[in-house]
Design a protein around this motif. Structure first.
Motif, mmCIF file in Angstrom:
data_model
loop_
_atom_site.group_PDB
_atom_site.id
_atom_site.type_symbol
_atom_site.label_atom_id
_atom_site.label_comp_id
_atom_site.label_asym_id
_atom_site.label_seq_id
_atom_site.Cartn_x
_atom_site.Cartn_y
_atom_site.Cartn_z
ATOM 1 N N ARG A 10 0.704 -1.257 -0.056
ATOM 2 C CA ARG A 10 0.128 0.048 0.009
ATOM 3 C C ARG A 10 0.864 1.247 -0.074
ATOM 4 O O ARG A 10 0.489 2.218 -0.449
ATOM 5 N N ASN A 11 1.957 1.431 0.637
ATOM 6 C CA ASN A 11 2.746 2.263 0.325
ATOM 7 C C ASN A 11 3.244 2.829 -0.757
ATOM 8 O O ASN A 11 3.124 3.852 -1.174
ATOM 9 N N LEU A 14 0.101 3.818 -2.839
ATOM 10 C CA LEU A 14 -0.723 5.078 -2.322
ATOM 11 C C LEU A 14 -0.019 6.231 -2.142
ATOM 12 O O LEU A 14 -0.565 7.463 -1.928
ATOM 13 N N ASN A 15 1.296 6.109 -1.741
ATOM 14 C CA ASN A 15 1.950 7.344 -1.176
ATOM 15 C C ASN A 15 1.809 8.677 -2.112
ATOM 16 O O ASN A 15 1.580 9.611 -1.690
ATOM 17 N N LEU A 17 -0.462 9.365 -4.470
ATOM 18 C CA LEU A 17 -1.920 9.830 -4.696
ATOM 19 C C LEU A 17 -2.113 10.506 -3.148
ATOM 20 O O LEU A 17 -2.870 11.506 -3.202
ATOM 21 N N VAL A 18 -1.693 10.209 -1.957
ATOM 22 C CA VAL A 18 -2.110 10.537 -0.716
ATOM 23 C C VAL A 18 -1.342 12.206 -0.543
ATOM 24 O O VAL A 18 -2.136 12.970 -0.100
ATOM 25 N N ILE A 106 -7.580 6.747 -11.808
ATOM 26 C CA ILE A 106 -7.301 5.478 -11.184
ATOM 27 C C ILE A 106 -7.702 4.243 -12.198
ATOM 28 O O ILE A 106 -8.980 4.433 -12.543
ATOM 29 N N PHE A 122 -2.927 6.908 -11.519
ATOM 30 C CA PHE A 122 -2.617 5.784 -10.567
ATOM 31 C C PHE A 122 -3.177 4.630 -10.817
ATOM 32 O O PHE A 122 -4.003 4.437 -11.502
ATOM 33 N N TYR A 124 -4.269 0.729 -9.671
ATOM 34 C CA TYR A 124 -4.769 -0.158 -8.475
ATOM 35 C C TYR A 124 -3.695 -1.293 -7.932
ATOM 36 O O TYR A 124 -3.716 -1.619 -6.851
ATOM 37 N N PHE A 145 -8.528 -0.681 -2.596
ATOM 38 C CA PHE A 145 -7.636 0.616 -2.899
ATOM 39 C C PHE A 145 -8.258 1.795 -2.278
ATOM 40 O O PHE A 145 -7.518 2.470 -1.754
ATOM 41 N N PHE A 149 -6.498 4.080 0.727
ATOM 42 C CA PHE A 149 -6.383 5.404 0.452
ATOM 43 C C PHE A 149 -7.080 6.452 1.424
ATOM 44 O O PHE A 149 -6.082 7.181 1.874
ATOM 45 N N GLU A 152 -4.916 5.934 4.841
ATOM 46 C CA GLU A 152 -3.483 6.349 4.855
ATOM 47 C C GLU A 152 -3.798 7.833 4.954
ATOM 48 O O GLU A 152 -3.009 8.517 5.722
#
Length: 302
Positions: A10-11, A14-15, A17-18, A106, A122, A124, A145, A149, A152
């Protein structure tokens, strides 16, 4: 396996995008999508709202592009397309850019056509699991996902403390761990009711809140696989007209996954049996035990 890997990775997934989402103080997230992607948006909506304490709105791609593109100031527009080929979603991206909203895409497929129309695309993280991934596996994996997101982002923004974050991750991991066992229960449920399923002529799937996206996807998949009329209804709206249509060979699937509506769903479940014997209940509650009840015994938030 796909969902387990999304949690594990996940890091990396997603990093960026977050970070992009947290770079500004948005008032709302708008999920724009068609088909199963729209259903995924509805499946994830309430978890995202819970974690982020923010409005999350789901809009069909062409509806957004032609009609509902206004009044989204200070919104983060997320355009979803499993295949990355949705022309409606591409049109929605172009509309969001014209209205000067911040927009991301996404998709499941790297370097898909959709990525040519938006600066930030991004992935998935599930494209490697086979050509059917976005048709069959996309709903649980892409819903996961979006939920991760939001979690996080909530953690990194300080809306969730570390203890609460770890507890939620463990809960989500447990849901994924339970998938094979629940799938076995679904197959057993199918075998018990197979003859009735073969002869049903019409399907109505009824859900609300966290289960409404499930109802939408269930209706779509039944139409796609066995080609009979199938619709999803919000629980209360179902008894404001659609219930008058019910005949003996119609099958009704009631989704009872939310404590808030459990008592009301129980009343509807009993009443609908006056109209057809083919009433099926998918529930987290233990009130009923018979072959037409699928008990989802997983300890987790709806």
């Amino acid at each position: 396996k796909a969902c387990t890997d999304i949690i594990k990775n996940r890091n990396d997934l997603l990093n960026n995008l977050v970070e992009l989402f947290l770079a500004k103080s948005y008032k709302k997230i708008v999920l724009v999508a068609s088909g199963s992607s729209f259903n995924i948006a509805n499946c994830a909506k309430y978890a995202m709202e819970e974690f982020l304490d923010m409005k999350v709105e789901c809009i069909h791609s062409i509806t957004y592009a032609k009609y509902d593109y206004k009044y989204h100031d200070d919104s983060f527009i997320m355009c979803l397309s499993q295949s990355g080929r949705s022309t409606n979603t591409i049109e929605a991206i172009n509309r969001a850019k014209k209205t000067e909203n911040d927009v991301v895409a996404i998709t499941m497929i790297p370097n898909s056509p959709l990525s040519k129309y938006v600066e930030n695309t991004f992935i998935y993280g599930t494209h490697k699991y086979g050509k059917d991934a976005f048709v069959c596996r996309g709903v649980p994996s892409s819903t996961l996902f979006l939920i991760l997101f939001a979690l996080e982002a909530a953690f990194k923004s300080g809306k969730y403390d570390e203890k609460s974050y770890i507890k939620k991750i463990e809960e989500i991991e447990n849901v994924v761990k339970e998938m094979p066992r629940i799938q076995k229960k679904v197959i057993d449920f199918y075998e018990l009711n197979r003859e009735d399923f073969y002869s049903m002529k019409r399907v109505m799937i009824v859900g609300i809140g966290p289960s409404f996206g499930v109802a939408l996807e269930g209706a779509l998949k039944i139409e796609e696989t066995i080609g009979i009329p199938s619709n999803a209804y919000e629980t209360e709206e179902f008894i404001h007209g659609p219930n008058y249509e019910i005949k003996k060979d119609h099958a009704i699937f009631l989704l009872d996954m939310d404590d808030k509506m459990h008592d009301r769903v129980s009343v509807i479940y009993k009443g609908i049996q006056e109209l057809t014997d083919r009433v099926y209940l998918l529930t987290k509650h233990t009130n009923y035990v018979n072959k037409k009840v699928l008990y989802i015994d997983v300890d987790c938030s709806p």
